[in-house]
Scaffold this active site. Structure first.
Site, PDB file in Angstrom:
ATOM      1  N   ASN A   7       0.864  -1.178   0.000  1.00  0.00           N
ATOM      2  CA  ASN A   7       0.000   0.000   0.000  1.00  0.00           C
ATOM      3  C   ASN A   7       0.899   1.227   0.000  1.00  0.00           C
ATOM      4  O   ASN A   7       1.445   1.604   1.033  1.00  0.00           O
ATOM      5  CB  ASN A   7      -0.908  -0.028   1.237  1.00  0.00           C
ATOM      6  CG  ASN A   7      -1.882   1.131   1.267  1.00  0.00           C
ATOM      7  OD1 ASN A   7      -1.853   2.005   0.395  1.00  0.00           O
ATOM      8  ND2 ASN A   7      -2.737   1.148   2.262  1.00  0.00           N
ATOM      9  N   LYS A  14       3.353   0.764   3.155  1.00  0.00           N
ATOM     10  CA  LYS A  14       2.925  -0.236   4.125  1.00  0.00           C
ATOM     11  C   LYS A  14       2.947  -1.577   3.401  1.00  0.00           C
ATOM     12  O   LYS A  14       2.471  -1.655   2.260  1.00  0.00           O
ATOM     13  CB  LYS A  14       1.494   0.111   4.561  1.00  0.00           C
ATOM     14  CG  LYS A  14       1.068  -0.452   5.884  1.00  0.00           C
ATOM     15  CD  LYS A  14      -0.288   0.160   6.263  1.00  0.00           C
ATOM     16  CE  LYS A  14      -1.036  -0.791   7.160  1.00  0.00           C
ATOM     17  NZ  LYS A  14      -2.441  -0.415   7.297  1.00  0.00           N
ATOM     18  N   ARG A  71      -2.641  -2.125  -3.373  1.00  0.00           N
ATOM     19  CA  ARG A  71      -3.891  -1.403  -3.128  1.00  0.00           C
ATOM     20  C   ARG A  71      -3.861  -0.139  -3.970  1.00  0.00           C
ATOM     21  O   ARG A  71      -2.917   0.648  -3.877  1.00  0.00           O
ATOM     22  CB  ARG A  71      -4.019  -1.037  -1.650  1.00  0.00           C
ATOM     23  CG  ARG A  71      -5.175  -0.093  -1.389  1.00  0.00           C
ATOM     24  CD  ARG A  71      -5.330   0.177   0.092  1.00  0.00           C
ATOM     25  NE  ARG A  71      -6.466   1.053   0.322  1.00  0.00           N
ATOM     26  CZ  ARG A  71      -6.367   2.337   0.650  1.00  0.00           C
ATOM     27  NH1 ARG A  71      -5.182   2.906   0.784  1.00  0.00           N
ATOM     28  NH2 ARG A  71      -7.448   3.061   0.847  1.00  0.00           N
ATOM     29  N   HIS A 160     -12.985   2.504   0.338  1.00  0.00           N
ATOM     30  CA  HIS A 160     -13.027   1.398   1.308  1.00  0.00           C
ATOM     31  C   HIS A 160     -13.714   0.162   0.739  1.00  0.00           C
ATOM     32  O   HIS A 160     -14.194  -0.692   1.495  1.00  0.00           O
ATOM     33  CB  HIS A 160     -13.791   1.791   2.606  1.00  0.00           C
ATOM     34  CG  HIS A 160     -13.179   2.907   3.373  1.00  0.00           C
ATOM     35  ND1 HIS A 160     -13.938   3.867   4.003  1.00  0.00           N
ATOM     36  CD2 HIS A 160     -11.892   3.219   3.625  1.00  0.00           C
ATOM     37  CE1 HIS A 160     -13.140   4.735   4.616  1.00  0.00           C
ATOM     38  NE2 HIS A 160     -11.895   4.355   4.396  1.00  0.00           N
ATOM     39  N   GLY A 192     -10.753   7.363   8.258  1.00  0.00           N
ATOM     40  CA  GLY A 192     -11.776   7.725   7.291  1.00  0.00           C
ATOM     41  C   GLY A 192     -12.960   6.821   7.566  1.00  0.00           C
ATOM     42  O   GLY A 192     -12.772   5.719   8.062  1.00  0.00           O
ATOM     43  N   ARG A 221     -12.374  14.966   8.694  1.00  0.00           N
ATOM     44  CA  ARG A 221     -13.158  15.387   7.518  1.00  0.00           C
ATOM     45  C   ARG A 221     -14.593  15.714   7.912  1.00  0.00           C
ATOM     46  O   ARG A 221     -15.181  15.030   8.748  1.00  0.00           O
ATOM     47  CB  ARG A 221     -13.182  14.278   6.463  1.00  0.00           C
ATOM     48  CG  ARG A 221     -11.847  14.072   5.791  1.00  0.00           C
ATOM     49  CD  ARG A 221     -11.936  12.979   4.736  1.00  0.00           C
ATOM     50  NE  ARG A 221     -10.704  12.202   4.747  1.00  0.00           N
ATOM     51  CZ  ARG A 221     -10.615  10.928   4.418  1.00  0.00           C
ATOM     52  NH1 ARG A 221     -11.674  10.261   4.020  1.00  0.00           N
ATOM     53  NH2 ARG A 221      -9.461  10.304   4.470  1.00  0.00           N
ATOM     54  N   MET A 264     -10.992   8.827  18.373  1.00  0.00           N
ATOM     55  CA  MET A 264     -12.254   8.473  19.022  1.00  0.00           C
ATOM     56  C   MET A 264     -12.072   8.145  20.502  1.00  0.00           C
ATOM     57  O   MET A 264     -12.900   8.499  21.339  1.00  0.00           O
ATOM     58  CB  MET A 264     -12.891   7.297  18.268  1.00  0.00           C
ATOM     59  CG  MET A 264     -14.233   6.880  18.771  1.00  0.00           C
ATOM     60  SD  MET A 264     -15.443   8.224  18.820  1.00  0.00           S
ATOM     61  CE  MET A 264     -16.068   8.229  17.148  1.00  0.00           C
ATOM     62  N   ARG A 265     -10.973   7.452  20.837  1.00  0.00           N
ATOM     63  CA  ARG A 265     -10.727   7.114  22.246  1.00  0.00           C
ATOM     64  C   ARG A 265     -10.700   8.372  23.108  1.00  0.00           C
ATOM     65  O   ARG A 265     -11.335   8.444  24.161  1.00  0.00           O
ATOM     66  CB  ARG A 265      -9.368   6.407  22.403  1.00  0.00           C
ATOM     67  CG  ARG A 265      -9.412   4.944  22.072  1.00  0.00           C
ATOM     68  CD  ARG A 265      -8.017   4.433  21.839  1.00  0.00           C
ATOM     69  NE  ARG A 265      -7.477   4.982  20.585  1.00  0.00           N
ATOM     70  CZ  ARG A 265      -6.556   4.396  19.853  1.00  0.00           C
ATOM     71  NH1 ARG A 265      -6.019   3.277  20.256  1.00  0.00           N
ATOM     72  NH2 ARG A 265      -6.147   4.927  18.726  1.00  0.00           N
ATOM     73  N   GLY A 311     -11.232   0.515  12.749  1.00  0.00           N
ATOM     74  CA  GLY A 311     -10.718   0.937  14.067  1.00  0.00           C
ATOM     75  C   GLY A 311     -11.791   1.297  15.084  1.00  0.00           C
ATOM     76  O   GLY A 311     -11.819   0.744  16.189  1.00  0.00           O
ATOM     77  N   GLY A 313     -15.257   1.104  14.541  1.00  0.00           N
ATOM     78  CA  GLY A 313     -16.355   0.132  14.485  1.00  0.00           C
ATOM     79  C   GLY A 313     -16.048  -1.143  15.251  1.00  0.00           C
ATOM     80  O   GLY A 313     -16.924  -1.741  15.876  1.00  0.00           O
ATOM     81  N   GLU A 314     -14.767  -1.557  15.243  1.00  0.00           N
ATOM     82  CA  GLU A 314     -14.395  -2.803  15.924  1.00  0.00           C
ATOM     83  C   GLU A 314     -14.111  -2.586  17.407  1.00  0.00           C
ATOM     84  O   GLU A 314     -14.258  -3.507  18.206  1.00  0.00           O
ATOM     85  CB  GLU A 314     -13.136  -3.400  15.270  1.00  0.00           C
ATOM     86  CG  GLU A 314     -13.387  -3.953  13.876  1.00  0.00           C
ATOM     87  CD  GLU A 314     -12.100  -4.245  13.124  1.00  0.00           C
ATOM     88  OE1 GLU A 314     -11.088  -4.604  13.752  1.00  0.00           O
ATOM     89  OE2 GLU A 314     -12.104  -4.108  11.882  1.00  0.00           O
ATOM     90  N   GLU A 365      -8.097  -5.877   4.992  1.00  0.00           N
ATOM     91  CA  GLU A 365      -7.907  -5.507   3.589  1.00  0.00           C
ATOM     92  C   GLU A 365      -6.723  -6.235   2.968  1.00  0.00           C
ATOM     93  O   GLU A 365      -6.767  -6.615   1.797  1.00  0.00           O
ATOM     94  CB  GLU A 365      -7.735  -3.984   3.471  1.00  0.00           C
ATOM     95  CG  GLU A 365      -9.037  -3.259   3.735  1.00  0.00           C
ATOM     96  CD  GLU A 365      -8.882  -1.758   3.911  1.00  0.00           C
ATOM     97  OE1 GLU A 365      -8.554  -1.345   5.036  1.00  0.00           O
ATOM     98  OE2 GLU A 365      -9.092  -1.018   2.946  1.00  0.00           O
TER      99      GLU A 365
HETATM  100  P1  AMP Z   1      -8.373   2.699  11.188  1.00  0.00           P
HETATM  101  O1  AMP Z   1      -8.308   3.841  10.211  1.00  0.00           O
HETATM  102  O2  AMP Z   1      -9.342   1.641  10.820  1.00  0.00           O
HETATM  103  O3  AMP Z   1      -7.022   2.170  11.553  1.00  0.00           O
HETATM  104  O4  AMP Z   1      -8.955   3.334  12.540  1.00  0.00           O
HETATM  105  C1  AMP Z   1      -8.237   4.284  13.264  1.00  0.00           C
HETATM  106  C2  AMP Z   1      -9.123   4.926  14.315  1.00  0.00           C
HETATM  107  O5  AMP Z   1      -9.724   3.920  15.140  1.00  0.00           O
HETATM  108  C3  AMP Z   1      -8.352   5.802  15.275  1.00  0.00           C
HETATM  109  O6  AMP Z   1      -8.328   7.117  14.835  1.00  0.00           O
HETATM  110  C4  AMP Z   1      -9.121   5.702  16.562  1.00  0.00           C
HETATM  111  O7  AMP Z   1      -9.988   6.809  16.666  1.00  0.00           O
HETATM  112  C5  AMP Z   1      -9.977   4.476  16.420  1.00  0.00           C
HETATM  113  N1  AMP Z   1      -9.671   3.477  17.449  1.00  0.00           N
HETATM  114  C6  AMP Z   1      -8.681   2.568  17.464  1.00  0.00           C
HETATM  115  N2  AMP Z   1      -8.723   1.845  18.598  1.00  0.00           N
HETATM  116  C7  AMP Z   1      -9.764   2.313  19.316  1.00  0.00           C
HETATM  117  C8  AMP Z   1     -10.338   1.993  20.597  1.00  0.00           C
HETATM  118  N3  AMP Z   1      -9.833   1.039  21.357  1.00  0.00           N
HETATM  119  N4  AMP Z   1     -11.412   2.707  20.990  1.00  0.00           N
HETATM  120  C9  AMP Z   1     -11.912   3.671  20.218  1.00  0.00           C
HETATM  121  N5  AMP Z   1     -11.431   4.025  19.030  1.00  0.00           N
HETATM  122  C10 AMP Z   1     -10.368   3.365  18.577  1.00  0.00           C
END
Ligand code: AMP
Length: 379
Positions: A7, A14, A71, A160, A192, A221, A264-265, A311, A313-314, A365
């Site tokens: 990527n 990456k 990718r 995505h 995103g 965004r 988000m954390r 990130g 959602g999981e 992915e």
């Molecule tokens: P991704 O782009 O899928 O890698 O997601 C990254 C985002 O997931 C980060 O900016 C965080 O805001 C969020 N994230 C990752 N781990 C957690 C967690 N344990 N609790 C809440 N948000 C998380």
């Protein structure tokens, strides 16, 4: 088959090497890494791939790479599925650069560098928007003059797609539904974020548009916004150039603009500590998401599952809870204990009597790109 998944971003590479013959998720990953500062500390993508090849020597134990999967963010309406890369394909990816100015030129550099580093090894491009190529015209078309469509390719493309596609397949299997009979709404919530309406296992609609700015409120965004905000302000204030507006809406908006943080954390923690701005940001983001879920539920003629991935959602049970709390009208009920569970496997987080099941499905992915690459190369 040993597949190297690459990527390439404008300043980073990456990578992951996967053995698609191994069973089980954990066993497949032979090596992975991230090379940053490409273009500054590391002169170019060729130099970055030389570093990668060096880093791979030990984990590969003398084994050679069989194929490479890239990718690629933007395939326009030219590429609707993964494709073996040749000179013509490389040129076409380059030609699509105006639609993804930050990404496609970097992919082209990455592909050229990979050709130099691994001469003769087949390379496959896996397009991030290919899954969305099944959107009908009444969905992807904007109500704008034909001139903009013909001259600039203005339409909804989405992003995505590899993740939405993968997660859809995993969820259908988990629920024991034939994929081509499966209607779902998939929320990919990461840095995103986008949401897809899946009808009969295929994409009907998705929230990102001509660019990844559209749709949900994201880390930095804005998501959907009245386009006149841009034109109106640019006409009134000479300091608000197109470049400045682009920067503001892509890099300085979203959670960051409202809560002062794009992670988000941190935003959830601030809200729990009584921060009003953080609460507003989370209310806005979850309200927007719930509105899309309701709309897509109608669009697909009734979803059989709501799926969270990526990130946020999981991992963010508070954000999932906030979102699902707005879906009472659909008879969706969250199982509060199940919502706290962390797992690498797909799992149910709704109650038994929820009208629609809610799932968390970890996305992957790299795995999807490796599998697509194997299929193309194996012919
Ligand atoms: P991704 O782009 O899928 O890698 O997601 C990254 C985002 O997931 C980060 O900016 C965080 O805001 C969020 N994230 C990752 N781990 C957690 C967690 N344990 N609790 C809440 N948000 C998380």
């Amino acid at each position: 088959m040993l597949v190297l998944v690459i990527n390439c971003g404008s300043s980073s590479v990456k990578y992951q090497v996967r053995d698609t013959d191994q069973q089980g998720e954990g066993n497949q990953v032979i090596a992975k890494g991230l090379i940053e500062n490409v273009g500054t500390k590391i002169p170019d993508h060729t130099a970055a791939l030389a570093i990668m090849a060096e880093e791979l020597k030990t984990p590969l134990h003398g084994k050679t790479i069989d194929s490479i999967g890239h990718r690629v963010v933007q395939g326009g309406d030219v590429f609707t599925e993964p494709v073996l890369i040749d000179d013509q394909v490389l040129q076409q990816i380059d030609d699509l650069s105006p639609l993804a100015p930050l990404h496609n030129p970097a992919h082209v550099l990455g592909i050229k560098a990979a050709t130099e580093t691994y001469p003769g090894v087949p390379q496959v491009a896996v397009f991030d928007n290919a899954f969305h190529s099944t959107m009908p015209e009444y969905v992807y078309r904007y109500a704008v003059p034909e001139e903009l469509v013909e001259k600039y390719g203005v339409r909804r493309y989405g992003a995505h797609g590899t993740s939405h596609d993968y997660v859809t397949g995993v969820a259908a299997e988990y629920l024991g539904v034939e994929r081509d009979q499966f209607n779902a709404v998939v929320a990919h919530l990461g840095n995103g974020a986008s949401i897809t309406a899946v009808e009969g296992g295929k994409c009907l609609d998705t929230s990102m548009g001509y660019t990844p700015l559209a749709g949900l409120i994201m880390g930095t965004r804005s998501g959907d916004i009245d386009p006149s905000v841009l034109t109106n302000l640019m006409m009134r204030d000479p300091e608000l150039t197109p470049e400045r507006m682009d920067q503001m809406l892509n890099k300085e908006s979203g959670l960051l603009a409202i809560a002062g943080n794009n992670d988000m954390r941190a935003v959830v923690e601030a809200m729990e500590g009584g921060d009003e701005r953080a609460k507003l940001a989370l209310d806005m983001a979850s309200y927007r998401l719930a509105k899309y879920i309701g709309g897509y539920h109608v669009a697909v003629g009734g979803m059989q599952a709501l799926i969270f991935t990526a990130g946020i959602g999981e991992n963010s049970s508070p954000f999932r809870e906030l979102t699902v709390s707005r879906l009472g009208a659909l008879g969706i009920k969250l199982d509060m204990a199940a919502n706290q569970v962390r797992s690498d496997e797909p799992h149910l987080i709704s109650t038994e009597d929820s009208a629609i099941p809610v799932l968390v499905v970890p996305t992957n992915e790299e795995k999807a790109i490796a599998e697509a690459t194997e299929v193309i190369v194996a012919g």
